[in-house]
Structure formats: structure tokens, C-alpha cells
Design an enzyme around this catalytic site. Sequence first.
Site, mmCIF file in Angstrom:
data_model
loop_
_atom_site.group_PDB
_atom_site.id
_atom_site.type_symbol
_atom_site.label_atom_id
_atom_site.label_comp_id
_atom_site.label_asym_id
_atom_site.label_seq_id
_atom_site.Cartn_x
_atom_site.Cartn_y
_atom_site.Cartn_z
ATOM 1 N N GLU A 35 -5.016 0.127 -1.092
ATOM 2 C CA GLU A 35 -6.345 0.195 -2.028
ATOM 3 C C GLU A 35 -7.518 0.305 -1.299
ATOM 4 O O GLU A 35 -7.526 0.122 0.002
ATOM 5 C CB GLU A 35 -6.135 -1.047 -2.785
ATOM 6 C CG GLU A 35 -7.410 -1.647 -3.758
ATOM 7 C CD GLU A 35 -7.354 -0.569 -4.924
ATOM 8 O OE1 GLU A 35 -7.770 0.746 -4.634
ATOM 9 O OE2 GLU A 35 -7.202 -1.041 -6.032
ATOM 10 N N HIS A 90 0.566 -0.988 -9.284
ATOM 11 C CA HIS A 90 1.377 -2.190 -9.069
ATOM 12 C C HIS A 90 1.026 -3.120 -10.233
ATOM 13 O O HIS A 90 0.055 -2.833 -11.245
ATOM 14 C CB HIS A 90 0.863 -2.960 -7.949
ATOM 15 C CG HIS A 90 -0.830 -3.237 -7.948
ATOM 16 N ND1 HIS A 90 -1.216 -4.537 -8.857
ATOM 17 C CD2 HIS A 90 -1.748 -2.781 -7.562
ATOM 18 C CE1 HIS A 90 -2.421 -4.558 -8.616
ATOM 19 N NE2 HIS A 90 -2.625 -3.541 -7.928
#
Length: 300
Positions: free
Chosen positions: A195, A94
Site C-alpha cells: 500500500e 485485501h
Amino acid sequence: MKRKRWLLFIFPSKSHYLPESRYSMSQRSYEVVEGFFIQEGGTRRYALNEVIPPRFGLIDCSNDRWKTFKQNINRLNTSSPAGTQYKVFFVGRHGEGFHNVAEAKYGTEAWNNYWSKENGDGELIWGPDPELTMLGKDQAKAAHDAWKQERKFDIPIPGKLYCSPLTRAIHTNKITFDSIIPQSQRTMIIEDLRETHGVHTCDKRRTRTYIEQTFPDFDIEKELIEEDTLWDPEVRETHAEVDARMKRVLDMIFDKDQEQFISFTAHGGIVSAVLRVINHRQYILLTGGVIPIVVKSSIS
């Protein structure tokens, strides 16, 4: 006198619990196939201010580079023995989020010890599930431009796209692939690409309802439940646990997907896990970066 009989019940912690459907029946092993991308060396060999190297790091710089690359991947698959497959993964991180800014502001030690457990500092808000910064959006746009540039040389468009359920990754995917993939093609959001979870508020995801309403152009796996019950304020996931779910993702894809070219949009922790699982040299992927990997899967 009758002897008392005791029953012992052992329940897994929530960090280890997985719905039955997530277990793979395959006994697959994975390895990186080298000789295609500069990132295989494990060190940056391009300008420090470049998040994405030219040609996504493809060593071949000829005008027919992607045609040749696709031919090589097809050749690997058509000549492989039963139980062996090859796929290409474009693994994207990201763009910069507000939690990245906060860690840079306070330093990694202070971030890990204190600030990562807070939602903000009165100036920045990074938890839960922070948004992209303006730089992060620009990084995602740069990834889009890299795809657009290489489309001129017939880079293979991913046949399947997968994404983390965290907001910063979904926005990155949306910006990156806007007008690159057909409008009819939808990215699948899966829990296992999130994550490393626990302790850090930035890694606590939002509800399924929020994701559905905010990103209606994305599909969401049925296993992703409404609330984030995995995130624990006291316990952070280990590398071994992240690696285990990363292997589940690879197992699922090699078991079910016929497509040869796959995209992930995820996080630094997921990038590191992919590299560990396939025995790729570790490579520090900056926010907004993309690392392509040729992966060989064998069933033992």
C-alpha cells in the site's frame, strides 16, 4: 593562489531510492482493452451489497463464457504485431482490516489528520501492519467461493500470482486461492505491491523474517530486505510515486512472464494506481473485491 574546488553530491531520498535490479529497460506503454467486463464503465452496475459481481463482472453470461474469453485473448496475442502483448489481470483488494474499521469509526478526516499516525486507540489495534477482521476473512472466503463457482465454467486460473508483503493482503491471498490453485503453485510476495507507504502506521510492513516464518508457503522476492526502510513517519508517498512502482511491476511481468493470466492481491491504493497507469476509468473497489482487467502492452 589556488582556487578551491567544491564537489556537490546529490543523494535521492529513501522514498525515491530503488535497487538497480528494479529498473526496467523496456519503454512500454499500457492501455485497457474494453468490451469484456462491466467494471470498465467505472461505476457499480450491480447490487450494492455485492463486493464481487457475478462472473467477476464478465459481460458474457453464456455457459461457454470463459472458453470464449480465453479464445479472444489468444486471438489478440496471436494477431498482434511485434512488441505488443495482452494479459489479463485479476486485481484483488485485501479483506477488511482493523485500520478500515478505525477509519470508519473516526471518519476519514480525523483518521488522516490524527488516528492514522497512532497504533491504536485502546480498543482497536491497527498499526503496524494490521490483521484481517472476521468480516475481512469472510470477504476473502467470498472471493474463494466466487473462484470456485466460476471454475465450473472453466475460468482461467492465474498462471502467476503476486501479493503485497502486508499481512492483510497475504492472508487474503491465502484464503482466496486455497484449493483453487495447485499446491505446487506459490504466490510471489513483492515490495512494489504494498500500500501507499509513509505516515499511516497501518502501512508499515513487518520484517522479512516474520513473513518467511508466518507464511512459509509463499515465495518472497530477493529484493525485499529485512527491515522496512521505505516507511517514513513524516512523509507519505505521492500518487506519482505509487504509479511509478506500479508501472515497474507491469514492466517486470510483461518482460519476464509468459503466462497470460495474472493475479494481484494488494490494496486500494494499488488498485487505483493500476487503473491510472493503464488509463482505465477509476473504480472504487471495496475491501475483498476483485476487478479483472485486460491490459495491452506496447513497446515504443
